[in-house]
Design a protein around this motif. Structure first.
Motif, short mmCIF file in Angstrom:
data_model
loop_
_atom_site.label_atom_id
_atom_site.label_comp_id
_atom_site.label_asym_id
_atom_site.label_seq_id
_atom_site.Cartn_x
_atom_site.Cartn_y
_atom_site.Cartn_z
N GLY A 1 0.80 -1.21 0.00
CA GLY A 1 0.00 0.00 0.00
C GLY A 1 0.83 1.27 0.00
N LEU A 2 2.07 1.19 0.51
CA LEU A 2 2.93 2.38 0.59
C LEU A 2 3.94 2.47 -0.55
CD1 LEU A 2 3.69 2.58 4.43
CD2 LEU A 2 2.03 3.88 3.12
N GLU A 3 3.84 1.58 -1.52
CA GLU A 3 4.84 1.55 -2.59
C GLU A 3 4.96 2.90 -3.30
OE1 GLU A 3 4.85 -3.15 -4.02
OE2 GLU A 3 3.73 -1.62 -5.15
N ASP A 4 3.85 3.53 -3.61
CA ASP A 4 3.90 4.80 -4.36
C ASP A 4 3.46 5.98 -3.51
OD1 ASP A 4 1.32 3.97 -4.09
OD2 ASP A 4 0.70 4.47 -6.14
N ARG A 5 3.59 5.86 -2.18
CA ARG A 5 3.18 6.95 -1.30
C ARG A 5 4.33 7.32 -0.36
NH1 ARG A 5 -1.90 4.36 -1.80
NH2 ARG A 5 -3.59 5.84 -2.23
N ASP A 6 4.65 8.59 -0.33
CA ASP A 6 5.71 9.07 0.55
C ASP A 6 5.06 9.69 1.80
OD1 ASP A 6 8.05 9.88 1.71
OD2 ASP A 6 8.32 11.63 0.42
N ILE A 7 4.62 8.80 2.68
CA ILE A 7 4.00 9.23 3.94
C ILE A 7 4.97 8.86 5.06
CG2 ILE A 7 1.98 9.05 5.43
CD1 ILE A 7 0.39 8.06 3.02
N PRO A 8 5.74 9.82 5.56
CA PRO A 8 6.81 9.49 6.51
C PRO A 8 6.34 8.73 7.75
CG PRO A 8 7.07 11.73 5.70
CD PRO A 8 5.76 11.25 5.18
N THR A 9 5.21 9.12 8.34
CA THR A 9 4.76 8.42 9.54
C THR A 9 4.41 6.97 9.23
OG1 THR A 9 2.57 9.35 9.12
CG2 THR A 9 3.93 10.43 10.79
N ALA A 10 3.72 6.74 8.13
CA ALA A 10 3.32 5.38 7.78
C ALA A 10 4.55 4.52 7.47
CB ALA A 10 2.36 5.40 6.60
N ARG A 11 5.54 5.10 6.81
CA ARG A 11 6.75 4.33 6.49
C ARG A 11 7.52 3.96 7.77
NH1 ARG A 11 7.95 3.37 1.52
NH2 ARG A 11 6.92 4.49 -0.19
N ALA A 12 7.56 4.87 8.74
CA ALA A 12 8.20 4.55 10.03
C ALA A 12 7.43 3.44 10.74
CB ALA A 12 8.27 5.80 10.90
N ALA B 1 13.70 1.40 12.20
CA ALA B 1 12.48 2.07 12.68
C ALA B 1 12.82 3.26 13.57
CB ALA B 1 11.60 1.08 13.44
N ALA B 2 13.78 3.06 14.49
CA ALA B 2 14.17 4.15 15.39
C ALA B 2 14.72 5.33 14.60
CB ALA B 2 15.21 3.66 16.40
N THR B 3 15.51 5.04 13.59
CA THR B 3 16.06 6.10 12.75
C THR B 3 14.96 6.85 12.01
OG1 THR B 3 18.09 4.81 12.43
CG2 THR B 3 17.67 6.60 10.89
N ALA B 4 13.97 6.11 11.49
CA ALA B 4 12.87 6.74 10.77
C ALA B 4 12.03 7.62 11.69
CB ALA B 4 11.99 5.67 10.13
N TRP B 5 11.71 7.13 12.89
CA TRP B 5 10.91 7.93 13.83
C TRP B 5 11.67 9.19 14.25
CZ3 TRP B 5 6.05 7.16 13.78
CH2 TRP B 5 5.47 5.89 13.74
N GLN B 6 12.96 9.03 14.52
CA GLN B 6 13.73 10.19 14.98
C GLN B 6 13.88 11.22 13.87
OE1 GLN B 6 14.68 10.55 18.22
NE2 GLN B 6 15.12 12.66 17.57
N GLY B 7 13.88 10.77 12.61
CA GLY B 7 14.02 11.71 11.51
C GLY B 7 12.82 12.61 11.31
N LEU B 8 11.68 12.27 11.90
CA LEU B 8 10.47 13.08 11.65
C LEU B 8 10.53 14.50 12.22
CD1 LEU B 8 7.75 10.32 12.07
CD2 LEU B 8 8.58 11.34 9.96
N PRO B 9 10.85 14.80 13.49
CA PRO B 9 11.21 13.88 14.56
C PRO B 9 10.00 13.51 15.42
CG PRO B 9 11.63 16.11 15.27
CD PRO B 9 11.00 16.22 13.90
N ARG B 10 10.00 12.24 15.87
CA ARG B 10 8.97 11.76 16.80
C ARG B 10 9.69 10.97 17.88
NH1 ARG B 10 3.19 9.62 14.54
NH2 ARG B 10 2.34 8.70 16.44
N PRO B 11 10.26 11.67 18.85
CA PRO B 11 11.22 11.05 19.77
C PRO B 11 10.65 9.94 20.65
CG PRO B 11 10.70 13.30 20.43
CD PRO B 11 10.13 13.12 19.07
N TYR B 12 9.40 10.04 21.06
CA TYR B 12 8.85 9.00 21.94
C TYR B 12 8.82 7.66 21.20
CZ TYR B 12 5.56 6.60 25.07
OH TYR B 12 4.94 5.72 25.92
#
Length: 1011
Positions: free
Chosen positions: A803-814, A840-851
């Motif tokens: 479902g995410l193949e052609d979607r750049d949704i940062p939260t969903a990808r994390a 996963a930790a790298t992706a969440w922190q890149g948003l950033p979504r530290p929790y």
């Protein structure tokens, strides 16, 4: 002479005088003290006739006198007090009490230096037209319109220098008036003192008055005064003050006090009734009754008033009825016309009415009833025809005035049963209420109009279209709009397009009320017949295209949005085109469609006018909220701050409030938790707007989970989940569901977490709404893994990936990366799990979504333990624990610290040995499992305690048995216990083995060793 005989001249009762103010010295002191510590907010409560208004008048008089003579500590200079009186029925004019008070206080506003905002007041004060700025453009957003009007009224108060605003009988206040009071109380700094009187027994359950305390700013003096009945000696003083301060017999005073319970108005009306009956006599130098037993005083104030009115001349009774019909104070000429008396009779009748004491004359010569109970008694006892005639005369008089009061005209024409004129003015009153953002009043008028028999079909469609959507969700208890509109649709007189418009409106209302399927079906049925009305057609299609409730597959929602884009809108106004574009863009972003961001760029220019500001603020809120859901956090903050600035500049208070609470949510996501709970609690108390309360309570629930949670946390999240789902607020419904599921997993309730997320999987995955998988999908996958349903988890994650193949949704990808880590853990592939959790930790922190990043790093550290990298795991988890504590997630930090304590005590001697160091020894994860085995737990209980799947636990036990050369759980327990206990502790070893053996013997024979 017999002492019971009396001299008519000497002992005839004197002319009655108004009662002196007695028995309220302490309450008077409290009220004046509060007002002298301005600004102040004072609530005065008590039953009808208890003396609330008299107390306030005396206090204000004392404060004003002290100010005039310059008494130290008295309030400063400024205009005198302003009094607004709420009438005993739904006020048909938006902010009617405040408007009437200002109208009486000021003939014009020329020279006050009002800003452009004051142009909003033109519909309410046509007589001020010469002194007001031009009217601003109308607003589509009702909340914004009402707050703009409230801000304009507050500006007039400020320019006039009003220091004290008295609002009488706020239990009858319309909602707009109460919002104005709350607005004044919440301003910083507060510029005006508020004195509010009310009857607690008549306060509606949905009154905004209880929220007043939550709005007060620091430094505001507060006082609550509750008035009860006078004591017997005080009652005697009051009666004596009406009789020339002559003495009143003890028996007579006790008699009156017993029958009136010390209510001042009841005391006064009883004395007046006895005086009118000539039933007062002087005995032994004191006033008493002829007989304390023969003639009863009516216990009801209304009964006493009715009896007194019957004793008046019929002409005076007509004057009293005219005053009751008019409600507000009016001059003698108006009262005379409404009474229907010839001028020569009217003058004498007015004087007799004044002598009765039921009506009074103010300093401007206007007549009004002293108390609303007396007015109601007079009105109710009059014949129906007499009342109707008086209303018709009042309406005719007001209609001929230069600036006719629309709401009052509708009221009088309806009471006078002049249907055609009532319909005309009722619709005009509804239009005025809508333009002012006063939905309750608009709903009342429009509903009454729709219920009017014989209304033409075109009129029905026009009026139904005006019914405000937000009013539907907020005022269902007041009017049954659904049944009325359904009845309207059954009318065969309707033309096709009119029927379609009404059906579309009904559908929109149902969807706003949470009946999504029923509402969407009505809208779909309406669309074909809306052809030729581009705005209504596109509006209906966009509503079907929006992801409210996630009713259909994403492709179906997108189809409706594509159809809406094909509707020709060139003929529409710029405002209508912008409104449709905002709605369509919001719907696209809600579906996770990248095309929405291209359209959103059209709303990046800062507004230059009030109407532009409304559109800009609405777009900024919608697109900022979408950016927050997508994980485009810097953009979200930039848009929301810009929208808040525009809304604040042009006084769109409702929009500004929603934006502010959305920023609170953004701070939760981005880890700005300092004072976050305090800010969320502040917004949770301001529940005029459901979205504000839902969002702020959601944040409180999320913070509660991070802090450890308690029953109230679960209750809060459950309430948010239910209310947001019912209203079709998708993001809050899913986020609260995910938090609840996490809460249940943490307590070991895997079945509860699965039940919560069953429908989510069906709706999100089944309909392809992958933007909404961010919060829900990881917790669903974890629940499946822990329930030993790995194949389902694998299939779900694979669908998420596609479902995410052609979607750049940062939260969903994390979130997808977190799901991969959970899958690898469940399959026992520790190295792959560690790698996935690091990604996963790298992706969440890149948003950033530290929790979320810290939780992923915790799982990464745990996987390092399983993979044998003990040293790296301990180092990482120590940092994670410290950062969780710094963030404010104490519960999570405690869990990580517990893991560190367990691993440090068991494997400290072998720290740093690497994976090969565990070749013949138990790994830290295996030792955790064995420790719980020794306490008597089953595999499934161990899995719940350690947040692992049963298969993982079984694999770790099999590994431990293999390393120790045993083939049963009991044998493993014996070996490990003997190794772990020092010599001389055989008793402890024996007891531990007994517990383990007792738990193992309960298991079914032939069970696999790993189970």
């Amino acid at each position: 002479m017999d002492r019971h005989t009396w001299d008519r001249e000497r002992d005839a009762p004197p002319q009655l005088t108004p009662p002196r103010f007695v028995g309220r010295e302490a309450e008077l002191r409290r009220l004046t003290d509060a007002l002298n510590r301005a600004p102040a907010v004072v609530l005065v409560e008590g039953e009808a006739g208890i003396g609330k208004s008299r107390l306030v008048r005396e206090a204000v008089r004392a404060v004003e006198a002290a100010r005039t003579v310059g008494v130290p500590g008295a309030v400063g200079s400024g205009a005198g007090p302003l009094t607004a009186v709420c009438p005993p029925f739904r006020e048909p004019l938006t902010l009617g009490p405040i408007v009437d008070a200002l109208r009486q206080a000021r003939a014009d506003v020329a020279g006050l230096g009002l800003t452009a905002l004051a142009g909003t007041l033109r519909p309410l004060f046509p007589e001020w037209a010469d002194g007001l700025p031009p009217a601003p453009e109308p607003l589509e957003d009702a909340g914004a319109a009402r707050h703009r009007l409230i801000g304009a009224l507050a500006e007039v108060l400020d320019r006039l220098g009003v220091r004290i605003l008295i609002v009488e009988d706020v239990h009858w206040a319309d909602e707009a008036t109460m919002e104005f009071v709350l607005f004044l109380a919440s301003r910083q700094p507060q510029r005006v003192s508020l004195v509010l009187t009310h009857r607690p027994e008549d306060l509606p359950a949905d009154s905004l008055l209880p929220r007043l305390s939550s709005r007060l700013q620091p430094g505001v003096s507060r006082a609550g005064i509750v008035l009860g009945g006078l004591r017997a000696p005080q009652a005697a003083d009051l009666v004596a003050s009406m009789l020339g301060d002559d003495q009143v017999s003890t028996a007579f005073a006790a008699f009156l006090h017993e029958r009136t319970e010390g209510v001042p108005l009841a005391l006064e009306e009883s004395v007046r009734l006895l005086h009118d009956r000539a039933d007062l006599v002087r005995q032994d130098g004191a006033w008493t009754r002829r007989s304390l037993d023969e003639i009863a005083v009516p216990p009801s104030i209304r009964d006493a008033v009715t009896e007194r009115v019957r004793g008046l001349d019929p002409a005076a009774q007509r004057v009293l009825l005219a005053a009751a019909v008019l409600i507000d104070a009016a001059d003698e000429g108006v009262v005379s016309v409404v009474s229907g008396l010839p001028p020569d009779q009217a003058g004498r009748a007015i004087q007799e009415a004044l002598r009765s004491g039921l009506v009074t004359e103010d300093e401007t010569g206007r007549l009004a009833f002293r108390h609303v109970l007396a007015a109601r008694a007079v009105y109710d006892r009059a014949a129906g025809r007499d009342r109707r005639d008086a209303h018709r005369r009042a309406a005719a008089l007001l209609e001929s005035a230069p600036h006719a009061p629309i709401g009052r005209l509708a009221y009088h024409f309806r009471k006078g049963r002049e249907a055609a004129k009532w319909r005309r003015y009722a619709e005009r009153a509804a239009d005025l209420a809508l333009s002012s953002g006063d939905h309750p009043t608009a709903v009342t008028f429009l509903s009454e109009l729709l219920n009017e028999p014989g209304l033409p079909g075109g009129d029905i469609a026009r009026i139904a279209k005006k019914m405000p959507l937000l009013a539907f969700t907020g005022y269902l208890g007041r009017v049954d709009l659904v049944s009325r509109l359904r009845a309207v649709l059954a009318d065969e007189r309707l033309e096709v397009r009119d029927r379609a418009r009404i059906r579309a409106q009904l559908g929109r209302m149902l969807m706003h009320a949470g009946e999504l399927e029923a509402g969407s079906e009505e809208v779909k049925r309406a669309v074909p017949d809306l052809a030729g009305s581009p705005f209504e057609t596109a509006q209906a299609m966009i509503m079907l295209g929006g992801p409210s409730g996630l009713l259909w597959p994403a492709a179906e929602h997108r189809r409706w949005l594509d159809l809406a884009a094909l509707v020709p809108v060139a003929s529409l106004s710029e405002g209508d085109r912008q409104s449709l574009l905002i709605d369509r863009t919001t719907a696209l972003l809600g579906l996770g469609e990248e095309a929405g961001w291209t359209l959103a760029q059209r709303f990046s220019t800062r507004p230059a006018t009030s109407q532009d500001a409304l559109m800009f603020a609405r777009a900024s809120l919608n697109f900022g909220n979408s950016a927050m859901r997508w994980g485009r956090y810097p953009e979200a903050r930039e848009r929301l701050l810009a929208g808040a600035e525009a809304a604040g500049k042009y006084r769109y208070q409702r929009l500004q409030d929603i934006i502010q609470v959305t920023l609170v949510h953004l701070d939760w996501l981005t880890g700005a938790w300092d004072r976050l709970a305090e800010r969320a609690r502040h917004w949770a108390r301001l529940d005029e707007e459901p979205l504000i309360q839902l969002d702020s309570r959601l944040i409180l629930g999320l913070l509660g989970v991070a802090a450890g949670g308690d029953p109230s946390t679960e209750e809060t999240l459950q309430a948010v989940r239910e209310h947001s789902a019912r209203r079709g607020v998708v993001d809050m419904s899913l986020e609260s569901t995910a938090a609840l599921a996490r809460f249940r997993l943490a307590s070991g309730d895997v079945a509860g977490a699965l039940e919560l997320t069953d429908e989510v999987e069906q709706v999100v995955a089944g309909n392809g709404m992958w933007l909404w998988a961010t919060d829900t999908m990881p917790v669903r996958v974890e629940a499946l893994v822990r329930a030993d349903r790995q194949p389902e988890a694998v299939a779900l994650v694979a669908a998420f990936d596609r479902g995410l193949e052609d979607r750049d949704i940062p939260t969903a990808r994390a979130a997808l990366r977190s799901c991969r880590g959970l899958l690898a853990e469940g399959l026992g592939d520790h190295a792959a799990a560690a790698a996935a959790w690091l990604e996963a930790a790298t992706a969440w922190q890149g948003l950033p979504r530290p929790y979320e990043a810290l939780l992923a790093r915790e799982r990464h550290g745990s996987c390092l333990f399983d993979a044998g990298d003990h040293s790296a795991a301990l180092t990482q988890l120590a940092v994670v624990a410290r950062e969780l504590l710094a963030l404010g997630a104490k519960s999570d930090a405690d869990r990580v610290l517990g893991t560190l304590r367990r691993h440090g005590s068991v494997t400290g001697r072998g720290r740093g040995a690497g994976r090969r160091g565990y070749k013949h020894q138990l790994s830290p994860k295996e030792m955790e499992v064995v420790k719980l085995l020794l306490s008597g737990m089953s595999n499934r209980e161990i899995a719940v305690a350690l947040s692992r799947s049963p298969k993982t636990v079984a694999a770790q036990l099999n590994s431990a048995m293999r390393k120790h050369g045993v083939s049963s759980r009991t044998a493993l327990a014996v070996v490990v216990t003997q190794q772990a206990l020092a010599p001389g502790s055989a008793g402890e070893a024996t007891e531990r083995l007994r517990l383990v053996a007792s738990s193992l013997t309960a298991e079914a024979p032939g069970r696999p060793v790993g189970e």
